[in-house]
Motif scaffolding. Structure first.
Motif, short mmCIF file in Angstrom:
data_model
loop_
_atom_site.label_atom_id
_atom_site.label_comp_id
_atom_site.label_asym_id
_atom_site.label_seq_id
_atom_site.Cartn_x
_atom_site.Cartn_y
_atom_site.Cartn_z
N PHE A 1 -13.44 10.52 -0.34
CA PHE A 1 -12.36 11.39 0.14
C PHE A 1 -11.19 11.41 -0.84
CE2 PHE A 1 -8.30 11.70 2.43
CZ PHE A 1 -8.40 12.99 2.91
N GLU A 2 -10.89 10.24 -1.39
CA GLU A 2 -9.77 10.13 -2.34
C GLU A 2 -10.04 10.96 -3.58
OE1 GLU A 2 -7.11 6.49 -4.18
OE2 GLU A 2 -9.28 6.27 -4.12
N SER B 1 0.83 -1.21 0.00
CA SER B 1 0.00 0.00 0.00
C SER B 1 0.86 1.26 0.00
CB SER B 1 -0.93 0.00 1.22
OG SER B 1 -1.78 -1.12 1.21
N ILE C 1 -7.44 -0.59 2.84
CA ILE C 1 -8.70 -0.92 3.53
C ILE C 1 -9.30 -2.27 3.12
CG2 ILE C 1 -11.14 -0.25 3.71
CD1 ILE C 1 -10.23 2.62 4.09
N ILE D 1 -6.08 4.17 2.49
CA ILE D 1 -7.21 4.03 1.56
C ILE D 1 -7.01 2.79 0.67
CG2 ILE D 1 -8.41 5.09 -0.39
CD1 ILE D 1 -7.76 7.81 0.87
N PRO E 1 -1.89 8.36 5.04
CA PRO E 1 -3.31 8.58 4.75
C PRO E 1 -3.74 8.00 3.41
CG PRO E 1 -2.34 10.57 5.66
CD PRO E 1 -1.21 9.63 5.39
N GLN E 2 -2.87 8.11 2.40
CA GLN E 2 -3.20 7.55 1.09
C GLN E 2 -3.05 6.03 1.06
OE1 GLN E 2 -1.77 10.10 -2.36
NE2 GLN E 2 -0.57 11.01 -0.71
N GLU F 1 -15.00 1.85 3.04
CA GLU F 1 -14.29 1.91 1.77
C GLU F 1 -14.94 2.93 0.82
OE1 GLU F 1 -12.74 -1.07 -1.81
OE2 GLU F 1 -13.91 -1.86 -0.13
N LYS F 2 -16.27 2.95 0.78
CA LYS F 2 -16.96 3.92 -0.07
C LYS F 2 -16.67 5.35 0.36
CE LYS F 2 -20.81 0.92 -1.44
NZ LYS F 2 -22.28 0.68 -1.33
N ARG F 3 -16.70 5.58 1.67
CA ARG F 3 -16.42 6.93 2.18
C ARG F 3 -14.97 7.33 1.89
NH1 ARG F 3 -20.07 9.17 5.73
NH2 ARG F 3 -18.40 10.40 6.69
N SER F 4 -14.06 6.38 2.00
CA SER F 4 -12.66 6.69 1.73
C SER F 4 -12.44 6.99 0.25
CB SER F 4 -11.76 5.53 2.17
OG SER F 4 -11.98 4.38 1.36
N ARG F 5 -13.19 6.33 -0.63
CA ARG F 5 -13.07 6.60 -2.06
C ARG F 5 -13.58 7.99 -2.40
NH1 ARG F 5 -9.16 3.39 -3.57
NH2 ARG F 5 -9.56 1.22 -3.02
#
Length: 239
Positions: free
Chosen positions: A234-235, A127, A163, A160, A156-157, A228-232
């Motif tokens: 944010f990404e 990662s 996850i 993501i 932080p990246q 995972e959806k929330r992190s995407r």
């Protein structure tokens, strides 16, 4: 024997097993946290190619991935007391520790942490390496230290990216904790064995156990999918 499966008995067993779920989740959560710390350390050693530590890390990861978890659990459960007792007698270390009364939960957490550390190290390493190298160079150009780059830019990246694999490892760990009853910990699997021996209804009780594990894994899967959806989102906003 007038019927193959007693549904009513199975349903009655589920409430009896639920209180013992705390032992399962305690070992899972604590081991996952320690495993992340060990995995991160091993990943950093490999990424920066720290000479001696890198060789030790490679042997450690190879051994853990090449031996069954149950064997590792037994090695720590039966081996750690011997080492502690040896150091007490030989060097006078750990004199305040009574080897004979150490709770088996401690050995289970140690074994699972060691196991998870090896697997998570590869997840964390891949990662981190997935982060664009240009960001390292940009951070260096503005005078950020390696620690600042890792904590503020890379991790932080990398989190993501990691996850999905971290989620799979967490779910697998919940199921793997079914082994801890082998060293005397009464979790839902251990209590199921006790109840099954009392009523000689092992089929029904193990169906009940499987339903509990299944339900817990479904909840975790839903939570991880949401994360995972929330992190995407944010990404994408960062990009």
């Amino acid at each position: 024997m007038d019927k193959i499966f007693d549904f009513t008995y199975m349903v009655k067993c589920i409430p009896k097993l639920i209180p013992y779920l705390s032992a399962t989740m305690m070992v899972t959560v604590i081991s996952m946290l320690f495993g992340l710390l060990v995995g991160f350390f091993i990943a950093i050693v490999k990424i920066y190619k720290i000479s001696v530590l890198r060789q030790i890390a490679m042997v450690y990861v190879s051994f853990v991935r090449g031996t069954p978890l149950l064997v590792q659990l037994y090695l720590i459960y039966f081996g750690m007391p011997k080492f502690l007792y040896f150091f007490q007698i030989k060097y006078g270390w750990f004199e305040n520790i009574n080897v004979n009364v150490i709770p088996p939960e401690y050995y289970a957490i140690l074994a699972f942490s060691v196991n998870l550390g090896a697997y998570l190290s590869e997840t964390i390493r891949s990662s981190i390496e997935a982060v664009d190298r240009g960001q390292f160079e940009a951070a260096n150009s503005i005078g950020m230290s390696q620690a600042q780059i890792m904590l503020k830019i890379v991790l932080p990246q990398a989190l993501i990216v990691a996850i999905p694999n971290l989620g799979n490892t967490l779910i697998s760990t919940v199921k793997d904790t079914s082994l801890i009853f082998m060293i005397g910990i009464v979790d839902i699997m251990g209590e199921a064995k006790i109840i099954g021996a009392r009523g000689l209804a092992f089929f029904e009780i193990y169906i009940a156990v499987s339903i509990i594990y299944w339900f817990i894994c479904i909840i975790l899967e839903k939570c991880l999918n949401l994360l995972e959806k929330r992190s995407r989102i944010f990404e994408r906003s960062v990009v």
